[in-house]
Enzyme design. Structure first.
Site, PDB file in Angstrom:
ATOM      1  N   GLU A  58     -13.782  11.840   3.274  1.00 38.82           N
ATOM      2  CA  GLU A  58     -13.459  12.127   1.870  1.00 38.82           C
ATOM      3  C   GLU A  58     -13.858  13.570   1.561  1.00 38.82           C
ATOM      4  N   HIS A  62     -19.748 -22.535 -18.612  1.00 38.15           N
ATOM      5  CA  HIS A  62     -20.853 -22.542 -17.650  1.00 38.15           C
ATOM      6  C   HIS A  62     -20.575 -23.573 -16.562  1.00 38.15           C
ATOM      7  N   VAL A 103     -10.862  17.898   6.181  1.00 38.84           N
ATOM      8  CA  VAL A 103     -10.150  17.861   7.464  1.00 38.84           C
ATOM      9  C   VAL A 103      -9.455  19.203   7.683  1.00 38.84           C
ATOM     10  N   LYS A 122      -2.718  -6.863  -0.764  1.00 38.20           N
ATOM     11  CA  LYS A 122      -3.576  -7.966  -1.212  1.00 38.20           C
ATOM     12  C   LYS A 122      -3.479  -9.147  -0.250  1.00 38.20           C
ATOM     13  N   ASP A 169       5.561   5.519 -11.783  1.00 40.17           N
ATOM     14  CA  ASP A 169       4.869   6.547 -10.989  1.00 40.17           C
ATOM     15  C   ASP A 169       5.532   7.922 -11.072  1.00 40.17           C
ATOM     16  N   ALA A 212     -11.101   8.682   0.616  1.00 44.32           N
ATOM     17  CA  ALA A 212     -11.822   7.456   0.229  1.00 44.32           C
ATOM     18  C   ALA A 212     -11.423   7.075  -1.184  1.00 44.32           C
ATOM     19  N   GLY A 213     -10.106   7.072  -1.448  1.00 43.29           N
ATOM     20  CA  GLY A 213      -9.598   6.615  -2.743  1.00 43.29           C
ATOM     21  C   GLY A 213      -9.310   5.127  -2.659  1.00 43.29           C
ATOM     22  N   VAL A 214      -8.440   4.668  -3.540  1.00 43.61           N
ATOM     23  CA  VAL A 214      -8.185   3.233  -3.616  1.00 43.61           C
ATOM     24  C   VAL A 214      -7.574   2.716  -2.302  1.00 43.61           C
ATOM     25  N   ILE A 215      -6.570   3.429  -1.804  1.00 47.95           N
ATOM     26  CA  ILE A 215      -5.924   2.962  -0.573  1.00 47.95           C
ATOM     27  C   ILE A 215      -6.888   3.048   0.611  1.00 47.95           C
TER      28      ILE A 215
HETATM   29  P1  FAD Z   1       8.060   2.112  -6.958  1.00 50.01           P
HETATM   30  O1  FAD Z   1       7.354   0.827  -6.891  1.00 50.01           O
HETATM   31  O2  FAD Z   1       7.737   3.183  -6.051  1.00 50.01           O
HETATM   32  O3  FAD Z   1       9.595   1.807  -7.032  1.00 50.01           O
HETATM   33  C1  FAD Z   1      10.567   2.801  -7.101  1.00 50.01           C
HETATM   34  C2  FAD Z   1      11.843   2.256  -6.510  1.00 50.01           C
HETATM   35  O4  FAD Z   1      12.896   3.164  -6.802  1.00 50.01           O
HETATM   36  C3  FAD Z   1      11.821   2.142  -4.980  1.00 50.01           C
HETATM   37  O5  FAD Z   1      12.326   0.887  -4.602  1.00 50.01           O
HETATM   38  C4  FAD Z   1      12.744   3.259  -4.508  1.00 50.01           C
HETATM   39  O6  FAD Z   1      13.427   2.921  -3.308  1.00 50.01           O
HETATM   40  C5  FAD Z   1      13.729   3.320  -5.666  1.00 50.01           C
HETATM   41  N1  FAD Z   1      14.409   4.601  -5.822  1.00 50.01           N
HETATM   42  C6  FAD Z   1      13.855   5.829  -5.972  1.00 50.01           C
HETATM   43  N2  FAD Z   1      14.810   6.765  -6.157  1.00 50.01           N
HETATM   44  C7  FAD Z   1      15.995   6.100  -6.110  1.00 50.01           C
HETATM   45  C8  FAD Z   1      17.338   6.511  -6.244  1.00 50.01           C
HETATM   46  N3  FAD Z   1      17.655   7.780  -6.506  1.00 50.01           N
HETATM   47  N4  FAD Z   1      18.313   5.572  -6.127  1.00 50.01           N
HETATM   48  C9  FAD Z   1      18.007   4.276  -5.886  1.00 50.01           C
HETATM   49  N5  FAD Z   1      16.737   3.823  -5.775  1.00 50.01           N
HETATM   50  C10 FAD Z   1      15.749   4.726  -5.886  1.00 50.01           C
HETATM   51  N6  FAD Z   1      -0.848  -0.583  -8.065  1.00 50.01           N
HETATM   52  C11 FAD Z   1      -1.468  -1.535  -8.778  1.00 50.01           C
HETATM   53  O7  FAD Z   1      -1.355  -1.569 -10.001  1.00 50.01           O
HETATM   54  N7  FAD Z   1      -2.225  -2.498  -8.143  1.00 50.01           N
HETATM   55  C12 FAD Z   1      -2.385  -2.514  -6.809  1.00 50.01           C
HETATM   56  O8  FAD Z   1      -3.073  -3.390  -6.277  1.00 50.01           O
HETATM   57  C13 FAD Z   1      -1.743  -1.500  -6.036  1.00 50.01           C
HETATM   58  N8  FAD Z   1      -1.874  -1.485  -4.698  1.00 50.01           N
HETATM   59  C14 FAD Z   1      -1.208  -0.520  -3.975  1.00 50.01           C
HETATM   60  C15 FAD Z   1      -1.376  -0.503  -2.601  1.00 50.01           C
HETATM   61  C16 FAD Z   1      -0.727   0.452  -1.832  1.00 50.01           C
HETATM   62  C17 FAD Z   1      -0.898   0.456  -0.335  1.00 50.01           C
HETATM   63  C18 FAD Z   1       0.120   1.400  -2.473  1.00 50.01           C
HETATM   64  C19 FAD Z   1       0.869   2.421  -1.665  1.00 50.01           C
HETATM   65  C20 FAD Z   1       0.280   1.396  -3.851  1.00 50.01           C
HETATM   66  C21 FAD Z   1      -0.398   0.435  -4.618  1.00 50.01           C
HETATM   67  N9  FAD Z   1      -0.303   0.415  -6.000  1.00 50.01           N
HETATM   68  C22 FAD Z   1      -0.959  -0.542  -6.725  1.00 50.01           C
HETATM   69  C23 FAD Z   1       0.517   1.383  -6.735  1.00 50.01           C
HETATM   70  C24 FAD Z   1       1.866   0.743  -7.111  1.00 50.01           C
HETATM   71  O9  FAD Z   1       2.514   0.339  -5.931  1.00 50.01           O
HETATM   72  C25 FAD Z   1       2.718   1.737  -7.874  1.00 50.01           C
HETATM   73  O10 FAD Z   1       2.007   2.225  -8.997  1.00 50.01           O
HETATM   74  C26 FAD Z   1       3.993   1.064  -8.352  1.00 50.01           C
HETATM   75  O11 FAD Z   1       4.730   0.558  -7.277  1.00 50.01           O
HETATM   76  C27 FAD Z   1       4.861   2.056  -9.133  1.00 50.01           C
HETATM   77  O12 FAD Z   1       5.994   1.397  -9.597  1.00 50.01           O
HETATM   78  P2  FAD Z   1       7.358   2.181  -9.854  1.00 50.01           P
HETATM   79  O13 FAD Z   1       8.329   1.147 -10.275  1.00 50.01           O
HETATM   80  O14 FAD Z   1       7.126   3.334 -10.724  1.00 50.01           O
HETATM   81  O15 FAD Z   1       7.780   2.789  -8.446  1.00 50.01           O
HETATM   82  P1  NAD Z   2      -6.321   8.261  -4.634  1.00 41.14           P
HETATM   83  O1  NAD Z   2      -5.998   9.341  -5.577  1.00 41.14           O
HETATM   84  O2  NAD Z   2      -6.851   6.973  -5.149  1.00 41.14           O
HETATM   85  O3  NAD Z   2      -7.389   8.772  -3.563  1.00 41.14           O
HETATM   86  C1  NAD Z   2      -7.171   9.871  -2.743  1.00 41.14           C
HETATM   87  C2  NAD Z   2      -8.519  10.333  -2.220  1.00 41.14           C
HETATM   88  O4  NAD Z   2      -8.277  11.290  -1.201  1.00 41.14           O
HETATM   89  C3  NAD Z   2      -9.382  11.000  -3.271  1.00 41.14           C
HETATM   90  O5  NAD Z   2     -10.681  10.476  -3.221  1.00 41.14           O
HETATM   91  C4  NAD Z   2      -9.343  12.468  -2.880  1.00 41.14           C
HETATM   92  O6  NAD Z   2     -10.520  13.164  -3.231  1.00 41.14           O
HETATM   93  C5  NAD Z   2      -9.173  12.372  -1.380  1.00 41.14           C
HETATM   94  N1  NAD Z   2      -8.550  13.536  -0.773  1.00 41.14           N
HETATM   95  C6  NAD Z   2      -7.523  14.284  -1.239  1.00 41.14           C
HETATM   96  N2  NAD Z   2      -7.205  15.262  -0.344  1.00 41.14           N
HETATM   97  C7  NAD Z   2      -8.043  15.094   0.710  1.00 41.14           C
HETATM   98  C8  NAD Z   2      -8.201  15.767   1.956  1.00 41.14           C
HETATM   99  N3  NAD Z   2      -7.419  16.788   2.293  1.00 41.14           N
HETATM  100  N4  NAD Z   2      -9.160  15.337   2.801  1.00 41.14           N
HETATM  101  C9  NAD Z   2      -9.949  14.279   2.475  1.00 41.14           C
HETATM  102  N5  NAD Z   2      -9.843  13.610   1.307  1.00 41.14           N
HETATM  103  C10 NAD Z   2      -8.902  14.007   0.437  1.00 41.14           C
HETATM  104  O7  NAD Z   2      -4.979   8.051  -3.775  1.00 41.14           O
HETATM  105  P2  NAD Z   2      -4.573   6.911  -2.775  1.00 41.14           P
HETATM  106  O8  NAD Z   2      -5.756   6.142  -2.330  1.00 41.14           O
HETATM  107  O9  NAD Z   2      -3.692   7.568  -1.775  1.00 41.14           O
HETATM  108  O10 NAD Z   2      -3.689   5.990  -3.695  1.00 41.14           O
HETATM  109  C11 NAD Z   2      -2.487   6.506  -4.299  1.00 41.14           C
HETATM  110  C12 NAD Z   2      -2.219   5.818  -5.604  1.00 41.14           C
HETATM  111  O11 NAD Z   2      -1.887   4.455  -5.408  1.00 41.14           O
HETATM  112  C13 NAD Z   2      -3.404   5.882  -6.519  1.00 41.14           C
HETATM  113  O12 NAD Z   2      -3.037   6.622  -7.644  1.00 41.14           O
HETATM  114  C14 NAD Z   2      -3.698   4.481  -6.901  1.00 41.14           C
HETATM  115  O13 NAD Z   2      -3.788   4.334  -8.280  1.00 41.14           O
HETATM  116  C15 NAD Z   2      -2.535   3.660  -6.386  1.00 41.14           C
HETATM  117  N6  NAD Z   2      -3.101   2.464  -5.753  1.00 41.14           N
HETATM  118  C16 NAD Z   2      -3.678   1.547  -6.568  1.00 41.14           C
HETATM  119  C17 NAD Z   2      -4.274   0.447  -6.020  1.00 41.14           C
HETATM  120  C18 NAD Z   2      -4.914  -0.542  -6.926  1.00 41.14           C
HETATM  121  O14 NAD Z   2      -4.646  -0.503  -8.115  1.00 41.14           O
HETATM  122  N7  NAD Z   2      -5.746  -1.440  -6.429  1.00 41.14           N
HETATM  123  C19 NAD Z   2      -4.321   0.269  -4.649  1.00 41.14           C
HETATM  124  C20 NAD Z   2      -3.754   1.245  -3.852  1.00 41.14           C
HETATM  125  C21 NAD Z   2      -3.132   2.338  -4.425  1.00 41.14           C
END
Ligand code: FAD
Ligand code: NAD
Length: 475
Positions: free
Chosen positions: A211, A451, A245, A58, A319, A189-192
């Site tokens: 995608e 408004h 791909v 963000k 997660d 072409a997902g969220v990331i």
């Molecule tokens: P994590 O955040 O993955 O945390 C798990 C933690 O556990 C890590 O620090 C890891 O090191 C630690 N851990 C794991 N195993 C062990 C172990 N055995 N011992 C010690 N430590 C350990 N979600 C949203 O809602 N909004 C967004 O805008 C959003 N944007 C995102 C953008 C990107 C680029 C990515 C990759 C993800 C995004 N997400 C977003 C998804 C979000 O980051 C995850 O859903 C969220 O972080 C999950 O939280 P969690 O606590 O389950 O796991």
């Molecule tokens: P995603 O599931 O959102 O999207 C993955 C995309 O990749 C899908 O559209 C899928 O059809 C496509 N795909 C899968 N295999 C493929 C292939 N071999 N070739 C081409 N396309 C393929 O996953 P992400 O974008 O990697 O994000 C991972 C998770 O992180 C999501 O579950 C999302 O909820 C979370 N996230 C959330 C936010 C947010 O809340 N704003 C932002 C980033 C990530």
């Protein structure tokens, strides 16, 4: 003697650290173990969300959008800027500072709540013992009355495009690039894919997104996805649907990517290839074979609706368990687990979890989309309102998009709200609350909205469900 806690949490992401804080609020003794290490070698709490996900993405979305506005929108407002230049190093530094401030904030919250924050690896053993391997020091066995597993997720790696940390990269690497690649490929072409694709396109990269599915944003309402596809393509994102791909080979000049689409075999060369095809639960070395924890066929820890694993007193949240991989979903599960441990009633309403994609325009929804309502067989009515008719959106120069409302024909229950437009991620909260309270559309219709505000578009879309919109012609 072994240290003992009422609750040991493994993982300090948004699921784990929030669960730890709630457990401490109940007066329980709590330890939270985390091994996350940033690229600078420093450990930090906050997990993927704070270090490599929600927050840094963000930060980069905001900065890149400001650059885009300065370059392309300011002149519409009558603002002359002269030359506007990108200083990527400063932009990246700002991202890193925000991350550091927030992750340090968690360490502060742990202290304030008397939570023992332990840096290192945690592993659940039989009998709710936890093996803690600190970053430095001796392995320790900690005993716990309750354990919360919150180990998060990691990016899925494609066998035909393995991450090399340089040219074929995951979302974390893609957030921290030191230079703008001239040609950026994104698989997925997902969220990331859309968020990071937007960042680098605004910063000057030529972005191609491949995608595999034929449908764009398959999880979103079709009307919203249609607007999104048009807007993103206009912004220069080259989104290729139905593109599978077949190989990606990194060489000196970049990455040679081959894919198949409806027209046959295709190829392209990019400087960097981001693979963003989803994430998988991270459970490596998280529990011993005799700990009693079960994984499902996709690797998620098996839990019931209240995040209980098969082992009494052991919960799993975030997660690493079923459900959407979203920070707010994980946090609510952490709170639920802690409340249940404290003997309180608690639940997570899995039907009312908002989704937001932080592109420009933003996309947000909650509840069912039209296809889902249709499939459920329930008679329904819809209404919508375009931001082009919103005074506030016009003043903001952000008129693309709309609010769409879906309601039940029989009792007027709000079933879903879908927004594409400015601040959609903020606007959706009204619909989340409405669904949580089982509101009718009339409840929103009779609620006064300030408004001029973007929220008026939510009001008008709700009115339009019953052909009562005031500032746009009804159906
Ligand atoms: P994590 O955040 O993955 O945390 C798990 C933690 O556990 C890590 O620090 C890891 O090191 C630690 N851990 C794991 N195993 C062990 C172990 N055995 N011992 C010690 N430590 C350990 N979600 C949203 O809602 N909004 C967004 O805008 C959003 N944007 C995102 C953008 C990107 C680029 C990515 C990759 C993800 C995004 N997400 C977003 C998804 C979000 O980051 C995850 O859903 C969220 O972080 C999950 O939280 P969690 O606590 O389950 O796991
Ligand atoms: P995603 O599931 O959102 O999207 C993955 C995309 O990749 C899908 O559209 C899928 O059809 C496509 N795909 C899968 N295999 C493929 C292939 N071999 N070739 C081409 N396309 C393929 O996953 P992400 O974008 O990697 O994000 C991972 C998770 O992180 C999501 O579950 C999302 O909820 C979370 N996230 C959330 C936010 C947010 O809340 N704003 C932002 C980033 C990530």
């Amino acid at each position: 003697m072994a240290r003992s806690f009422d609750v040991v949490v493994i993982g300090a992401g948004p699921a784990g650290y929030v669960g730890a804080i709630r457990a401490a609020q109940h007066g329980l003794s709590v330890a939270c173990i985390d091994e996350w290490q940033n690229r600078d070698g420093k450990n930090a709490f906050g997990g993927t969300c704070l270090n490599a996900g929600c927050i840094p993405s963000k930060a980069m979305l905001e900065s890149s959008e400001l650059l885009h506005k300065a370059q392309h929108e300011f002149k519409k407002h009558g603002i002359k800027t002269g030359g506007v230049e990108l200083d990527l190093a400063t932009m990246q530094k700002r991202r890193a500072v925000i991350v550091r401030q927030l992750t340090n904030g968690i360490a502060g919250l742990f202290k304030a709540n008397k939570i023992e924050g332990l840096v290192g690896h945690g592993k659940l053993l039989a009998g709710k013992n936890v093996e803690f391997t600190p970053v430095s020091g001796d392995v320790e066995i900690i005993t716990a009355k309750h354990v919360i597993l919150a180990s998060g997720s990691t990016p899925i790696e494609l066998p035909i495009a393995k991450f090399d940390g340089d040219k074929i990269i995951d979302s974390w690497d893609a957030l921290e690039l030191a230079e703008v690649p001239e040609r950026l490929g994104v698989v997925g072409a997902g969220v990331i894919g859309l968020e990071l694709g937007s960042v680098w396109a605004r910063l000057g990269a030529n972005v191609t997104v491949l995608e595999a599915m034929d449908e764009f944003l398959f999880m979103a309402d079709r009307d919203i996805a249609k607007v999104a596809a048009k807007d993103f393509r206009q912004q220069g994102l080259d989104i290729k649907l139905g593109a599978k791909v077949s190989s990606a080979k990194a060489g000196k000049k970049g990455v040679d990517v081959s894919y198949d689409d409806k027209d046959g075999s295709q190829s392209m060369q990019v400087d960097k290839l981001v693979v963003a095809v989803g994430r998988r639960p991270h459970t490596d070395n998280l529990f011993s074979d005799d700990a009693g924890i079960q994984l499902d066929e996709r690797g998620f820890i098996v839990v019931d609706d209240e995040c209980r694993t098969r082992v009494k007193g052991v919960y799993a949240v975030g997660d690493c368990v079923r459900g959407p991989m979203l920070a707010h979903k994980g946090s609510e599960e952490g709170v639920m687990a802690a409340d249940l441990i404290a003997g309180e009633m608690a639940e997570v309403n899995y039907d009312v979890i908002p989704s937001v994609i932080y592109t420009s325009p933003e996309i947000a929804w909650v509840g069912k989309n039209e296809a889902e309502v249709k499939a459920s067989g329930r008679a329904y009515k819809t209404g919508s309102f375009p931001f082009a008719a919103s005074g506030r959106a016009k003043a903001m120069e952000q008129t693309s998009g709309m609010v769409k409302v879906i309601s039940a024909e029989d009792d007027d229950e709000l079933l879903g709200m879908h927004i594409i437009g400015p601040m959609a991620g903020e606007l959706i909260s009204e619909a989340v609350l409405a669904l949580e309270f089982n509101a009718s559309t009339e409840d929103i219709q009779r609620t006064i909205h300030a408004h001029p505000s973007l929220a008026e578009a939510v009001h008008e879309a709700s009115l339009s469900v019953d052909n009562k919109a005031l500032n746009f012609p009804n159906k």
